[in-house]
Design an enzyme around this catalytic site. Structure first.
Site, mmCIF file in Angstrom:
data_model
loop_
_atom_site.group_PDB
_atom_site.id
_atom_site.type_symbol
_atom_site.label_atom_id
_atom_site.label_comp_id
_atom_site.label_asym_id
_atom_site.label_seq_id
_atom_site.Cartn_x
_atom_site.Cartn_y
_atom_site.Cartn_z
ATOM 1 N N TYR A 1 0.870 -1.182 0.000
ATOM 2 C CA TYR A 1 0.000 0.000 0.000
ATOM 3 C C TYR A 1 0.902 1.226 0.000
ATOM 4 O O TYR A 1 1.542 1.547 0.997
ATOM 5 C CB TYR A 1 -0.891 0.033 1.233
ATOM 6 N N PHE B 1 -14.402 -4.623 1.034
ATOM 7 C CA PHE B 1 -15.395 -3.913 0.222
ATOM 8 C C PHE B 1 -16.815 -4.105 0.769
ATOM 9 O O PHE B 1 -17.680 -4.656 0.085
ATOM 10 C CB PHE B 1 -15.344 -4.347 -1.249
ATOM 11 N N GLY C 1 -18.988 -2.527 -1.728
ATOM 12 C CA GLY C 1 -18.505 -2.573 -3.101
ATOM 13 C C GLY C 1 -19.446 -3.257 -4.061
ATOM 14 O O GLY C 1 -19.971 -4.333 -3.789
ATOM 15 N N GLY C 2 -19.697 -2.622 -5.217
ATOM 16 C CA GLY C 2 -20.409 -3.256 -6.307
ATOM 17 C C GLY C 2 -21.903 -3.344 -6.167
ATOM 18 O O GLY C 2 -22.542 -4.223 -6.745
ATOM 19 N N PHE C 3 -22.514 -2.435 -5.419
ATOM 20 C CA PHE C 3 -23.963 -2.450 -5.261
ATOM 21 C C PHE C 3 -24.645 -1.838 -6.479
ATOM 22 O O PHE C 3 -24.185 -0.839 -7.033
ATOM 23 C CB PHE C 3 -24.387 -1.643 -4.020
ATOM 24 N N PRO D 1 -27.974 0.211 -8.155
ATOM 25 C CA PRO D 1 -28.819 1.297 -7.604
ATOM 26 C C PRO D 1 -29.965 0.771 -6.748
ATOM 27 O O PRO D 1 -30.263 1.343 -5.691
ATOM 28 C CB PRO D 1 -29.314 2.003 -8.868
#
Length: 290
Positions: free
Chosen positions: A63, A213, A216-218, A220
């Site tokens: 990182y 996450f 993450g990746g929802f 609408p």
């Protein structure tokens, strides 16, 4: 007593940690590359996390690279006795900020020594081997060679415990034949529940599951359902998503990341949020929402 105690504790190897921890990834610059936008703010977040009762911090020397570990050392060393710092190896950063596999015994050995040096430690509490066969998610393939190299570093006393990240069920089974695995770190949240059965299997064997996450990746529609529940409960969507994960299984350990003290406090408040049965039922349907 910390308010985080309400989330309970679970063991990482032989070290009990509070189930709501902190992930340091967002302390690095944009794209997890380069120094933080605000160095003093990054130091403040780390100190606030520990002052609030966090005793599980997730990091990696890739990182930045080398950024978050140096910040952790500056902010927190000498470390509290109960603090467990978990790091990852198996990847490196290209000069263009790309994420590249780094699996050879030489690369893994160097990565462990880099983590030790930048954190200022003689031994690493937990090291996760990040599998990079596919950067977008778990992909099948043998992990015997890199995991055997990491297990050798454990035998030399540089690493106490070993975990796996971005892995399949078959890879976990393969890994457990090579060495003890104390945790698995994969993507999992309300909308992405491929590891449902795996979480329960690991819980039966006393192995921690550390989802990343959490939002993450929802879609609408999924986001609107979550927001609706949050509004009714007087909470933020992130707090509800974290509370749902805490209630999902006792072996789930959370590492939400942020570079803001305000957002950190909001996230940690999820430890005190008890989701009622009707909210849990509605949230459980999020994964099926289009």
């Amino acid at each position: 007593m910390s308010s985080l105690d309400k989330s309970g504790t679970y063991k990482l190897g032989d070290r009990p940690v509070r189930r709501l921890g902190y992930g340091a990834m967002q302390l690095a610059g944009k794209g997890v590359f380069g120094p933080p936008k605000d160095h003093d703010a990054a130091i403040a977040v780390l100190r606030e996390a520990v002052a609030s009762g966090v005793n599980h911090i997730d990091t990696s020397d890739y990182y930045g690279p080398h950024v978050t570990n140096k910040l952790i050392r500056e902010a927190l060393a000498p470390y509290p006795d109960d603090l467990v710092i978990v790091t990852k190896i198996g990847a490196r950063r290209g000069s263009d900020a790309s994420w590249l596999p780094a699996y050879s015994p030489e690369e893994l050995t160097q990565a462990v020594h880099d983590n030790l040096g930048n954190l200022g430690l003689d031994v690493l509490d937990v090291v996760n081997l990040r599998i990079m066969f596919d950067t977008h998610g778990p992909a099948e393939g043998s992990i015997e060679e890199p995991l055997t190299a990491l297990a050798e570093l454990q035998r030399k006393g540089l690493v106490r415990h070993i975990g796996l990240s971005n892995v399949t069920r078959a890879q976990i089974a393969e890994g457990r034949k090579i060495c003890d695995i104390v945790c698995v770190q994969n993507q999992y949240n309300l909308a992405h529940r491929d590891d449902d059965a795996l979480i329960d299997e690991l819980a039966r064997d006393g192995i921690a599951y550390v989802p990343f996450f959490p939002l993450g990746g929802f879609s609408p529609l999924q986001s609107s359902t979550l927001s609706g529940v949050a509004k009714r409960l007087g909470a933020t969507p992130m707090q509800v998503a974290l509370a749902w994960l805490l209630q999902r299984s006792p072996n789930v350990l959370l590492i939400p990341g942020t570079s803001s003290v305000g957002h950190l406090r909001e996230n940690l408040a999820a430890a005190e949020l008890e989701l009622p049965a009707e909210a849990l039922s509605e949230l459980d349907g999020v994964a099926e929402a289009a």
